[in-house]
Motif scaffolding. Sequence first.
Motif, short mmCIF file in Angstrom:
data_model
loop_
_atom_site.label_atom_id
_atom_site.label_comp_id
_atom_site.label_asym_id
_atom_site.label_seq_id
_atom_site.Cartn_x
_atom_site.Cartn_y
_atom_site.Cartn_z
N UNK A 37 0.84 -1.21 0.00
CA UNK A 37 0.00 0.00 0.00
C UNK A 37 0.87 1.25 0.00
N UNK A 38 1.90 1.23 0.84
CA UNK A 38 2.79 2.39 0.97
C UNK A 38 3.48 2.70 -0.37
N UNK A 39 4.00 1.68 -1.02
CA UNK A 39 4.70 1.88 -2.28
C UNK A 39 3.73 2.34 -3.37
N UNK A 40 2.54 1.75 -3.42
CA UNK A 40 1.56 2.17 -4.41
C UNK A 40 1.18 3.63 -4.19
N UNK A 41 0.97 4.01 -2.95
CA UNK A 41 0.64 5.41 -2.64
C UNK A 41 1.75 6.34 -3.10
N UNK A 42 2.99 6.00 -2.80
CA UNK A 42 4.12 6.84 -3.20
C UNK A 42 4.23 6.96 -4.72
N UNK A 43 4.09 5.84 -5.41
CA UNK A 43 4.23 5.84 -6.86
C UNK A 43 3.09 6.63 -7.52
N UNK A 44 1.88 6.48 -6.99
CA UNK A 44 0.75 7.24 -7.52
C UNK A 44 0.96 8.74 -7.32
N UNK A 45 1.46 9.12 -6.17
CA UNK A 45 1.73 10.55 -5.91
C UNK A 45 2.75 11.10 -6.89
N UNK A 46 3.82 10.34 -7.12
CA UNK A 46 4.85 10.80 -8.04
C UNK A 46 4.32 10.89 -9.48
N UNK A 47 3.53 9.92 -9.89
CA UNK A 47 2.95 9.96 -11.23
C UNK A 47 1.99 11.13 -11.38
N UNK A 48 1.28 11.44 -10.30
CA UNK A 48 0.38 12.60 -10.32
C UNK A 48 1.19 13.90 -10.39
N UNK A 49 2.27 13.98 -9.64
CA UNK A 49 3.12 15.18 -9.66
C UNK A 49 3.72 15.40 -11.05
N UNK A 50 3.99 14.30 -11.75
CA UNK A 50 4.56 14.40 -13.10
C UNK A 50 3.49 14.54 -14.17
N UNK A 51 2.24 14.70 -13.73
CA UNK A 51 1.08 14.92 -14.62
C UNK A 51 0.79 13.76 -15.57
N UNK A 52 1.19 12.55 -15.18
CA UNK A 52 0.88 11.39 -16.01
C UNK A 52 -0.47 10.78 -15.65
N UNK A 53 -0.90 10.98 -14.41
CA UNK A 53 -2.20 10.46 -13.99
C UNK A 53 -3.00 11.58 -13.33
N UNK A 54 -4.30 11.33 -13.26
CA UNK A 54 -5.22 12.25 -12.59
C UNK A 54 -5.84 11.51 -11.41
N UNK A 55 -5.81 12.14 -10.26
CA UNK A 55 -6.45 11.61 -9.05
C UNK A 55 -7.73 12.39 -8.84
N UNK A 56 -8.85 11.68 -8.84
CA UNK A 56 -10.14 12.32 -8.65
C UNK A 56 -10.74 11.85 -7.34
N UNK A 57 -11.04 12.80 -6.46
CA UNK A 57 -11.63 12.49 -5.16
C UNK A 57 -13.09 12.90 -5.20
N UNK A 58 -13.98 11.97 -4.86
CA UNK A 58 -15.41 12.25 -4.82
C UNK A 58 -15.83 12.50 -3.38
#
Length: 102
Positions: A37-58
């Motif tokens: 979980x920790x690694x997935x969270x970190x990797x998702x944050x980095x990908x979001x910072x690099x504008x490769x992914x979008x995180x949408x919170x409902x």
Amino acid sequence: ATLSVVGGKWKAVILWRLVGGTKRFNELQRSISQITRKMLTEQLRELEQDNLIIRTVYPEVPPKVEYSLSEYGKTFIPVLNAMAQWGLVHRERVSDSVRSTT
């Protein structure tokens, strides 16, 4: 430059999973069983910072969070496809060399 953004063990795998469409955190974690979980969270944050992914919170209870490829992230799909194709060729080559030595 490319490896500084998507290098490492997990980022390309995460991006590959998102090529198929939007995923929730738990869906991603289940589809990549070896990642913590920790690694997935970190990797998702980095990908979001690099504008490769979008995180949408409902705004729901419990909170619902989804991840998807950004338009910029979608430009990386041909690279992922090339990597997948190379991996198939490599796997076959290794398999052939193992068979020829036995």
